[in-house]
Scaffold this active site. Structure first.
Site, PDB file in Angstrom:
ATOM      1  N   GLU A 176      -1.312  -8.080  12.329  1.00 47.71           N
ATOM      2  CA  GLU A 176      -0.724  -6.746  12.355  1.00 47.71           C
ATOM      3  C   GLU A 176      -0.554  -6.229  13.784  1.00 47.71           C
ATOM      4  OE1 GLU A 176      -0.017  -3.928   9.431  1.00 47.71           O
ATOM      5  OE2 GLU A 176       0.977  -5.849   9.711  1.00 47.71           O
ATOM      6  N   SER A 187       8.294 -11.700  -1.184  1.00 50.65           N
ATOM      7  CA  SER A 187       7.663 -10.405  -1.408  1.00 50.65           C
ATOM      8  C   SER A 187       8.457  -9.540  -2.368  1.00 50.65           C
ATOM      9  CB  SER A 187       7.504  -9.657  -0.076  1.00 50.65           C
ATOM     10  OG  SER A 187       6.787  -8.455  -0.285  1.00 50.65           O
ATOM     11  N   LYS A 206       0.824  -1.202   0.000  1.00 55.20           N
ATOM     12  CA  LYS A 206       0.000   0.000   0.000  1.00 55.20           C
ATOM     13  C   LYS A 206       0.862   1.257   0.000  1.00 55.20           C
ATOM     14  CE  LYS A 206       0.146   2.386   4.117  1.00 55.20           C
ATOM     15  NZ  LYS A 206       1.546   2.106   4.399  1.00 55.20           N
ATOM     16  N   GLY A 215      10.145  -2.494   5.958  1.00 55.70           N
ATOM     17  CA  GLY A 215      10.479  -1.309   6.736  1.00 55.70           C
ATOM     18  C   GLY A 215      10.439  -0.014   5.957  1.00 55.70           C
ATOM     19  N   ASP A 247      -3.519  -0.682   6.473  1.00 55.88           N
ATOM     20  CA  ASP A 247      -2.643  -1.494   5.622  1.00 55.88           C
ATOM     21  C   ASP A 247      -3.262  -2.853   5.310  1.00 55.88           C
ATOM     22  OD1 ASP A 247      -1.023   0.663   6.099  1.00 55.88           O
ATOM     23  OD2 ASP A 247       0.761  -0.507   6.587  1.00 55.88           O
ATOM     24  N   GLY A 256       7.438   1.415   4.893  1.00 58.74           N
ATOM     25  CA  GLY A 256       6.117   2.032   4.994  1.00 58.74           C
ATOM     26  C   GLY A 256       5.197   1.670   3.852  1.00 58.74           C
ATOM     27  N   LEU A 257       5.465   0.540   3.197  1.00 61.47           N
ATOM     28  CA  LEU A 257       4.667   0.138   2.031  1.00 61.47           C
ATOM     29  C   LEU A 257       3.763  -1.060   2.328  1.00 61.47           C
ATOM     30  CD1 LEU A 257       7.395   0.515  -0.744  1.00 61.47           C
ATOM     31  CD2 LEU A 257       5.630   2.167  -0.069  1.00 61.47           C
ATOM     32  N   GLY A 258       3.548  -1.347   3.601  1.00 58.93           N
ATOM     33  CA  GLY A 258       2.582  -2.386   3.976  1.00 58.93           C
ATOM     34  C   GLY A 258       3.057  -3.803   3.769  1.00 58.93           C
ATOM     35  N   SER A 259       4.371  -4.035   3.850  1.00 58.93           N
ATOM     36  CA  SER A 259       4.880  -5.396   3.621  1.00 58.93           C
ATOM     37  C   SER A 259       4.390  -6.370   4.694  1.00 58.93           C
ATOM     38  CB  SER A 259       6.409  -5.401   3.556  1.00 58.93           C
ATOM     39  OG  SER A 259       6.976  -4.926   4.764  1.00 58.93           O
ATOM     40  N   SER A 260       4.360  -5.936   5.948  1.00 55.45           N
ATOM     41  CA  SER A 260       3.913  -6.845   7.011  1.00 55.45           C
ATOM     42  C   SER A 260       2.419  -7.136   6.891  1.00 55.45           C
ATOM     43  CB  SER A 260       4.221  -6.259   8.389  1.00 55.45           C
ATOM     44  OG  SER A 260       3.428  -5.124   8.663  1.00 55.45           O
TER      45      SER A 260
END
Length: 397
Positions: free
Chosen positions: A193, A135, A13, A140, A204, A142-146
């Site tokens: 999350e 992925s 995201k 880390g 996210d 801020g692109l919604g990887s987790s």
């Protein structure tokens, strides 16, 4: 277990408009990125439960007999989707050997996997299985990887446990779940999350679940039914930053200059609402150059507002300057202070301009990808629809 093998993916995201202002009751627009996390779940006969996360160098495996010792703690909890059970997380921390206070994201990803696995299979026989994840998203940044990881995990394990159906028909290559099943996936992903981040907004994982664009206001998340697919450049300046520090910096400035910063926040709110209106128009009438002119102007105005808020950075200024030299418009996305930025690409932008811009940004020491925003949320796949290099990684384990 209800499936022998399943492949799923979920998008990352980006915040298109409204970052920081959303903390103060204004509208934010979050969009899906066409950079995805892919997960393969396969039934095993080894008597082990394994998870492989090669992006972050994690490989963990447990005997099913070991995990069965935890069943008494999880039995009766499997229907409690709305809230995370902190006591169960504490028990898992002890089981895995993670000290309290250690919130390393690698450890937390492992905990999220075990929590969802044990919660969903607690009332049945624990299956032996292997989960492998790869992925396209940097961690880390801020692109919604987790969140993409948590969404994939929830979807695959819900299917494997029979709580939701697999959706692929014989002739399908990809498919999506119904609204009710997506809401269940999102609920379990949100639990993941919470384990990983502690106090997430839920944006996210919602983007990872539904895709497209979401409107976020005062804690309420509304998926927008139709948005155009827009080409962008996504640039990672690779400058680390603390979201907590940047949020506090904006709050301090608002408290110090309320009569100045109040109108800035109102303007950012108006930018988000205007952008939403333009994107909606682009889905129901012919797209014109004027639509893109407005989107570009909104990007420029919002970037200046974010600098006024104190969350700019010299690397982000460089990003904007380099892309503007090619006639392209950029803004930061997320917390700022470094991190990532997005650059809008018009349909007529020549590929040579795109490649030259990417090279210019890489020469600045940045990572840069051409991708798109507004694509689908969590999906089930056949192997043929997954990029060959990713499929090779998933099948390696």
């Amino acid at each position: 277990m209800q499936v022998k093998e399943i492949y799923v993916s979920a998008p990352g995201k980006a915040i298109l408009h409204g970052e920081h202002a959303v903390v103060h009751g204004k509208v934010a627009l979050a969009v899906s990125l066409n950079l995805r996390t892919y997960l393969r779940l396969e039934a095993a006969t080894t008597g082990k439960v394994s998870i492989n996360l090669p992006n972050i160098d994690i490989f963990m495996s447990w005997d099913v007999s070991e995990l069965k010792q935890l069943i008494p703690y999880f039995r009766g909890k499997s229907d409690e989707v709305q809230r995370l059970d902190g006591e169960l997380v504490r028990i898992l921390r002890e089981f895995v050997g993670i000290a309290n206070g250690n919130s390393d994201s690698c450890n937390m990803a492992t905990l999220a996997f075990l929590y969802i696995y044990l919660s969903l299979f607690a009332l049945s026989e624990l299956p032996s299985l292997t989960v492998s994840v790869w992925s396209e998203l940097p961690t880390g940044a801020g692109l919604g990887s987790s969140a993409a990881f948590s969404v994939c995990l929830a979807a695959a394990l819900l299917c494997a446990s029979g709580v939701i159906p697999t959706t692929l028909k014989e002739s399908d290559h990809t498919s999506r779940w119904c609204q009710e099943d997506l809401e269940l996936i999102n609920s379990w992903a949100f639990k993941g999350e919470i384990i990983i981040h502690g106090n997430p907004s839920g944006v996210d994982n919602a983007v990872g679940t539904w895709g497209g664009m979401l409107r976020f206001l005062a804690g309420k998340i509304i998926p927008l039914s139709r948005v155009p697919l827009l080409r962008i450049l996504l640039t990672n300046t690779k400058v680390p930053r603390s979201t907590k520090v940047l949020v506090a910096r904006v709050k301090d400035k608002i408290n110090k200059f309320p009569s100045i910063m109040g109108p800035v926040l109102d303007s950012v709110d108006a930018i988000s609402c205007t952008c939403e209106k333009v994107l909606s128009e682009m889905t129901c009438e012919p797209i014109t150059g004027e639509h893109y002119n407005i989107l570009e102007e909104l990007i420029d105005i919002n970037q200046h507002h974010l600098s006024v808020m104190g969350v700019g950075h010299p690397t982000l200024d460089t990003l904007c300057r380099v892309t503007l030299a090619r006639g392209l418009h950029s803004k930061l996305t997320g917390a700022g202070g470094g991190g990532c930025g997005v650059t809008l690409l018009r349909p007529e932008t020549d590929s040579s301009v795109v490649q030259s811009t990417i090279q210019d940004l890489r020469d600045c020491g940045f990572d840069c990808w051409e991708t798109s925003i507004g694509g689908p949320g969590v999906q089930q796949h056949t192997p043929v629809t997954i990029k060959q290099d990713i499929l090779e990684v998933l099948n390696r384990y």
